[in-house]
Scaffold this active site. Structure first.
Site, mmCIF file in Angstrom:
data_model
loop_
_atom_site.group_PDB
_atom_site.id
_atom_site.type_symbol
_atom_site.label_atom_id
_atom_site.label_comp_id
_atom_site.label_asym_id
_atom_site.label_seq_id
_atom_site.Cartn_x
_atom_site.Cartn_y
_atom_site.Cartn_z
ATOM 1 C CG ASN A 61 55.493 -13.181 22.065
ATOM 2 O OD1 ASN A 61 55.937 -12.741 21.020
ATOM 3 N ND2 ASN A 61 54.360 -13.863 22.108
ATOM 4 C CG HIS A 121 56.155 -16.801 17.606
ATOM 5 N ND1 HIS A 121 56.835 -15.655 17.938
ATOM 6 C CD2 HIS A 121 54.908 -16.683 18.155
ATOM 7 C CE1 HIS A 121 56.041 -14.867 18.649
ATOM 8 N NE2 HIS A 121 54.875 -15.469 18.795
ATOM 9 C CB CYS A 163 53.642 -14.310 15.894
ATOM 10 S SG CYS A 163 52.992 -13.259 17.217
#
Length: 340
Positions: A286, A256, A113
């Site tokens: 995500n 993020h 991430c």
């Protein structure tokens, strides 16, 4: 100076609604999941598609924009935890597939991430040093493939997608100036977000192939949450101070897109409004290292950015690792039609 010359993304058309997961898992409640995650449906790659395919589509969109010609690319960074093969590097395959010159340096970067902001930092360093002039950064992930469909903590979160960015010395037509980066690593927390199966360590422990070596993502949600809350604010404050701008001069805090719950807590901790710190993942999920380029691209197309805007990007997660980057937006801020 070094610039973000262009940006393009690819998000798969197929979506899986959270209700489908609830149908498979009696006792799961769709509205509760949506309220906690901020995700109603996830974008999923087709069964025959890999992260490299998604990255290829994003890069082709970047080239189609006319921002740069392929022969001018002299560096390629492919960031993903979903390589096509253990060897060769997926970046080598993409160099050939995209028709980039053989003088192009190509390498893989395996970060989750935080991967997009880490890649920007590495690409900027190469350009600043004079080693490269135009670096194509591709962040792509198919994390959904690692999810156990009965694991509430992961399968309700992770979707698939890709972003491609041009990092260049050329200021003409650039989207933004790339500023400094604050980054770090705490490998002591590696076990909190990990895919153990399928690689060398699992093979030595399991004695070979088999069910135990299948790649599945495992996440200790509370530990990852604690790490994020403890790290992001301090690093963003350090970045803003280093860049010699005031906190109230930063118009966009682009984090993020981990989960709605986590981002809500971070907004509260940072004292930010929904406008300053957007959550925009309800229909994609995500997408790990692709979440930041996808977020920037979507907001840009809605005309959210204006020339002179300061923004900070925050990537954090797998590793545990983090990288926060400052951008100064240069584009005029007109909305751009959405791509199919």
């Amino acid at each position: 100076m070094v610039y973000l010359g262009a940006l393009a993304c690819h998000v798969p058309d197929h979506r899986e609604d959270v209700s489908a997961l609830c149908d498979e898992n009696p006792g799961w409640n769709a509205e509760t999941i949506v309220r906690k995650t901020g995700i109603r449906r996830r974008a999923l790659a087709r069964p025959e598609e890999t992260a490299a395919d998604l990255g290829y589509f994003a890069a082709e969109r970047l080239f189609a924009s006319g921002a740069i010609e392929r022969p001018a690319i002299d560096g390629l960074i492919f960031n993903s935890h979903s390589p096509d093969y253990w060897m060769p590097a997926t970046a080598c395959l993409l160099q050939h597939r995209l028709g980039l010159p053989t003088t192009c340096a190509a390498l893989d970067l395996a970060l989750g991430c935080s991967g997009f902001t880490y890649s920007l930092w590495l690409a900027k360093s190469l350009v600043e040093s004079g080693a490269r002039r135009n670096v194509l950064v591709i962040s792509a992930e198919t994390f959904s493939r690692f999810c156990d469909r009965s694991d509430l903590s992961t399968v309700t979160l992770f979707g698939d997608g890709a972003g491609a960015a041009l990092v260049t010395r050329e200021p003409s037509g650039a989207l933004a100036r790339i500023g400094g980066t604050v980054l770090g690593t705490d490998g002591a927390g590696a076990e909190h977000l990990i895919v153990k199966g399928g690689a060398a360590r699992s093979a030595t422990q399991a004695g070979g192939e088999g069910e135990s070596s299948r790649p599945r993502v495992w996440m200790n949600g509370p530990e990852v949450f604690s790490f994020t809350i403890a790290t992001v604010r301090n690093c963003l404050q350090e970045l803003v101070a280093r860049e010699e701008i005031r906190w109230d001069e930063v118009r966009h805090f682009l984090l993020h897109q981990a989960s709605g719950f986590m981002l809500d807590k971070l907004r509260t901790q940072l004292g930010l409004t929904e406008q300053q710190c957007p959550i925009d993942m309800e229909d994609v999920g995500n997408t790990a290292n692709a979440s930041l380029p996808i977020l920037i691209d979507r907001l840009r197309r809605r005309g959210r950015f204006r020339s002179g805007d300061h923004m900070v990007l925050a990537g954090f997660g797998v590793g545990l690792s983090w990288a926060m980057t400052h951008l100064e937006w240069l584009e005029n801020g007109e909305s751009v039609p959405e791509r199919e």
